[in-house]
Scaffold this active site. Structure first.
Site, short mmCIF file in Angstrom:
data_model
loop_
_atom_site.label_atom_id
_atom_site.label_comp_id
_atom_site.label_asym_id
_atom_site.label_seq_id
_atom_site.Cartn_x
_atom_site.Cartn_y
_atom_site.Cartn_z
N HIS A 84 2.95 -16.47 16.56
CA HIS A 84 3.72 -15.28 16.20
C HIS A 84 2.90 -13.99 16.21
CE1 HIS A 84 1.76 -15.87 12.34
NE2 HIS A 84 2.15 -14.68 11.99
C1 UD1 Z 1 4.68 -10.82 9.13
C2 UD1 Z 1 3.27 -10.39 8.75
C3 UD1 Z 1 2.26 -11.39 9.28
C4 UD1 Z 1 2.61 -12.81 8.86
C5 UD1 Z 1 4.03 -13.10 9.30
C6 UD1 Z 1 4.49 -14.49 8.93
C7 UD1 Z 1 2.86 -7.97 8.68
C8 UD1 Z 1 2.18 -6.86 9.34
N1 UD1 Z 1 2.93 -9.12 9.35
O1 UD1 Z 1 4.79 -10.79 10.54
O2 UD1 Z 1 0.98 -11.07 8.75
O3 UD1 Z 1 1.70 -13.69 9.43
O4 UD1 Z 1 4.90 -12.15 8.68
O5 UD1 Z 1 5.79 -14.72 9.37
O6 UD1 Z 1 3.30 -7.81 7.57
N2 UD1 Z 1 12.58 -11.37 11.55
C9 UD1 Z 1 13.72 -12.12 11.40
N3 UD1 Z 1 14.02 -12.61 10.15
C10 UD1 Z 1 13.23 -12.40 9.07
C11 UD1 Z 1 12.07 -11.63 9.23
C12 UD1 Z 1 11.76 -11.13 10.48
O7 UD1 Z 1 14.47 -12.33 12.33
O8 UD1 Z 1 13.55 -12.90 7.99
C13 UD1 Z 1 12.25 -10.84 12.88
C14 UD1 Z 1 12.73 -9.42 13.10
O9 UD1 Z 1 13.10 -9.28 14.41
C15 UD1 Z 1 11.47 -8.62 12.86
C16 UD1 Z 1 10.40 -9.55 13.37
O10 UD1 Z 1 10.85 -10.85 13.05
O11 UD1 Z 1 11.48 -7.38 13.48
C17 UD1 Z 1 9.04 -9.31 12.77
O12 UD1 Z 1 9.09 -9.37 11.35
P1 UD1 Z 1 7.96 -8.63 10.45
O13 UD1 Z 1 8.16 -8.93 9.03
O14 UD1 Z 1 7.91 -7.20 10.84
O15 UD1 Z 1 6.61 -9.26 10.97
P2 UD1 Z 1 6.20 -10.77 11.25
O16 UD1 Z 1 5.94 -10.89 12.69
O17 UD1 Z 1 7.13 -11.74 10.61
#
Ligand code: UD1
Length: 378
Positions: free
Chosen positions: A221
């Site tokens: 990821h």
């Molecule tokens: C975040 C953390 C990362 C951690 C990871 C674990 C930061 C900078 N990054 O990254 O350190 O390792 O979580 O998962 O804080 N999304 C969904 N459903 C959700 C949450 C997210 O569909 O419940 C999708 C959305 O499209 C979103 C994308 O995932 O834009 C990224 O989510 P985000 O929380 O921004 O970062 P992660 O990649 O999950």
């Protein structure tokens, strides 16, 4: 009574906060703790499922920020958390890990003169292209009390000018959760059979459950691996070749699924020797890892969990902020070069591994933290 606000936002925070909330109840009678959830992760499978399995109390306050660019998400958390701080007037704010919720809440508290406590401080990958590295450095600079998981972190903090009397080597709360949960881990067979049944006729559970061969668990990821289509395509190409030797069980993060589809790599998920799952619960993941031949990952937490489980881990990154998992654990950095990945997979076939216990990865880190915190806040 001292008032403490504990912050969670994203999936890896939940494993860290669970033992802290438990220890606060049992070992810190002078502290009144409230749990604030920023809502950075919000899907049931990325969020509530963990609260249930890890028996985390429901959040007292939910900010419901959701997804966004880093700036948008961080700013939105800050705006909403400031209102909470004004209303609650806490003595202290406790943050864990390195996600955007961690830095956002630490910054709000520090600017209001409220003491900040950081659990899992001092880890450094020395790679500032990782958003988490920036979050780590800044959160540590803002923190008044810093709990570290491994000794090397103390030196990292010293080198950044952080006074040693603020730093406490308390151990690893993520491993508290692992040891606490291990007896309830859900058997890999159950998760794999269920996923194959859902996938219909294309996937056969026996492919993944052959006792003589086993399977590899894959997670991906990190933006550096999934956001650049060239890197992603190269990585999936070598993994697709390797799955002929060792089939892959792949719980797919929502952002990764979207990137795979954008890069035109959908067929990888359809391969009969790749079992793609939606994000799975903590107890399912624990069971899958425990019984895997190897874990291939770019996650930080999995490097620690595989060390404690004694399962080989090949980290698909060039660096790690958790060097102890290499020095004393089961982790090898393999990057994303196809030849290195192939060679490393050949080598693991030779190795027998047993669970490792780096210093203070003993299941009692949260108790040490809460006792120290109660004393320090007094
Ligand atoms: C975040 C953390 C990362 C951690 C990871 C674990 C930061 C900078 N990054 O990254 O350190 O390792 O979580 O998962 O804080 N999304 C969904 N459903 C959700 C949450 C997210 O569909 O419940 C999708 C959305 O499209 C979103 C994308 O995932 O834009 C990224 O989510 P985000 O929380 O921004 O970062 P992660 O990649 O999950």
């Amino acid at each position: 009574m001292k008032k403490l606000l504990c912050i969670v936002g994203a999936r890896p925070n939940f494993m860290k906060i669970a033992p802290i909330m438990r220890a606060l109840r049992e070992d810190a009678p002078g502290i009144e703790a409230k749990l604030v959830h920023t809502g950075q992760h919000y899907d049931y499978a990325m969020n509530e499922a963990f609260f249930l399995q890890l028996e985390i109390p429901a959040p007292d306050i939910s900010l419901e920020v959701g997804s966004g660019s880093h700036a948008q998400q961080t700013a939105e958390i800050m705006k909403r958390f400031e209102t909470v701080v004004d209303a609650e007037q806490p003595d202290c704010v406790l943050v864990v890990g390195d996600v955007n919720s961690t830095i956002a809440c630490a910054l709000v508290a520090a600017k209001k003169g409220i003491r900040v406590v950081h659990v899992e401080a001092g880890l450094r990958s020395r790679d500032r292209s990782m958003p988490e590295e920036i979050n780590r450095i800044l959160t540590d600079q803002l923190s008044d009390r810093l709990y570290v998981t491994e000794r090397e972190a103390i030196g990292n903090l010293r080198a950044e000018g952080i006074a040693e009397e603020r730093v406490v080597f308390a151990g690893n709360v993520m491993i508290d959760t692992l040891l606490h949960s291990l007896p309830r881990a859900i058997a890999a067979r159950h998760t794999i059979e269920q996923a194959c049944a859902l996938a219909g006729s294309e996937k056969d559970a026996d492919t993944f459950l052959r006792a003589d061969r086993g399977y590899a668990v894959l997670t991906l990821h990190r933006p550096s691996n999934v956001d650049d289509p060239t890197v992603l395509v190269n990585l999936l190409t070598v993994l697709e070749q390797q799955c002929q030797e060792l089939p892959l069980v792949f719980p797919v993060h929502p952002r990764t699924r979207a990137k795979i589809s954008e890069a035109g790599c959908g067929p990888f998920l359809e391969n009969s020797r790749v079992l793609a799952l939606p994000p799975i619960g903590y107890l399912e993941m624990l069971g899958l890892m425990k019984e895997a031949r190897v874990v291939l990952t770019d996650s930080g937490g999995l490097q620690e969990e595989t060390t404690a489980l004694g399962v080989p881990c090949l980290t698909l990154r060039e660096n790690t902020e958790r060097p102890i998992t290499i020095e004393q654990g089961t982790n090898t950095l393999v990057g994303v070069e196809p030849d290195r990945i192939r060679l490393a997979l050949t080598n693991i076939a030779e190795q027998a591994m047993s669970p490792r216990q780096p210093e203070y990865w003993d299941g009692a880190a949260a108790q040490r933290i809460c006792r120290d915190l109660a004393e320090w806040l007094r």
